[in-house]
Design an enzyme around this catalytic site. Structure first.
Site: not given
Length: 311
Positions: A82, A113
């Site tokens: 963004e 992970e």
């Protein structure tokens, strides 16, 4: 296996969550969410220190890397992408790395992970000298993030950590640790809730403050916005009107004369100067985070024209 983390504890305020009707459920969940902003405000000092590290890195031509897994990693990607339309920031400035790759944005990648070696390899392959590596891990213990931070430390890179665990084990690998004490989740262990909201607030403050310090705004206006759609084009004109008090017609006219370059148009309008002169001044007083009170250089450029300073 050590699993202690506030996000994994049971919340005494929500023990009977499943007995509530819809209005009570919503009120209870939102009451927990309301605690998050205060918890983030309490760690404003380390966020500010992390801003300084990021500004120094980006101003020096280096990169800020967000590294995370699951919800934490996805929020890092969201924040990084963004910044492009909002501040014209590139991946060379801020980039995000998600355990399991971009496919993990929409579906879980099993075991990603837990792969500390993959985190270390990421730093070895994609981080350069002067870069900053910021680990994102709600629990503060994610192995993928641990591998990245450890590898970054070994190379002498600056490191940060954003976690929702005041006792985060990975804090020892961070030059700056932002440890937000949001307490237990409304649904035990569901870190997409308060922990994720806290991380979003931290990243919003971190990246926004970094971009402002880098000179991408004038006052509170996004002068480096990239007008990639009709809404943003209209916002650009409106922004010039808000900053200068000129009419929309005049703002649009000068913006067109400036070839769509908001900085040049802004200097021209504020100084009541020719676009050519405004361009020279805008270049002379380019973005500089070391220029106190005017990192964008707009005030300095306008002053140089209105006081008849010679370029």
């Amino acid at each position: 296996m050590a699993l202690a983390s506030p996000t994994e504890e049971r919340n005494p305020r929500t023990h009977e969550l499943d007995t509530l009707d819809a209005p009570e459920l919503v009120d209870t969940i939102l009451a927990e969410d309301a605690r998050v902003a205060g918890a983030v405000q309490a760690v404003s000092a380390p966020i500010a220190r992390l801003v300084d590290l990021c500004v120094e890195a980006v101003a020096g031509g280096s990169t800020v890397h967000y590294v995370g897994a699951g919800t934490s990693g996805r929020l890092g990607v969201l924040d990084a992408v963004e910044l492009l339309p909002t501040y014209s920031a590139t991946e060379q400035m801020v980039t995000a790395h998600l355990a399991g790759g971009i496919a993990a944005m929409t579906r879980a990648v099993e075991g990603a992970e837990d792969d500390a070696d993959a985190g270390a390899a990421l730093v070895a392959e994609q981080c350069g000298e002067g870069d900053v590596v910021i680990g994102l891990a709600a629990s503060g213990r994610t192995p993928f993030v641990r591998g990245s931070l450890a590898a970054a430390r070994e190379r002498g890179l600056s490191t940060g950590l954003v976690a929702a665990n005041p006792q985060a084990p990975l804090a020892r690998l961070a030059d700056v640790a932002v440890l937000v004490d949001v307490g237990p989740e409304a649904v035990t262990g569901s870190t997409r809730m308060k922990a994720a909201t806290a991380q979003k607030l931290v990243l919003n403050a971190l990246s926004t403050a970094t971009m402002v310090r880098l000179g991408t705004t004038f006052q509170n206006l996004m002068i480096d916005v990239r007008p990639t759609n009709a809404k943003l084009v209209a916002r650009t004109v409106r922004m010039l009107v808000q900053a200068t008090g000129e009419s929309p017609e005049r703002a649009a006219e000068v913006l067109e004369e400036a070839g769509g370059r908001v900085r040049v148009a802004l200097v021209a309008l504020l100084a009541h100067a020719d676009v050519t002169d405004a361009e020279v001044a805008a270049v002379r007083f380019g973005k500089d985070p070391g220029r106190r009170g005017d990192p964008a250089g707009i005030r300095s450029a306008v002053a140089s024209l209105t006081t008849k300073e010679s370029p």
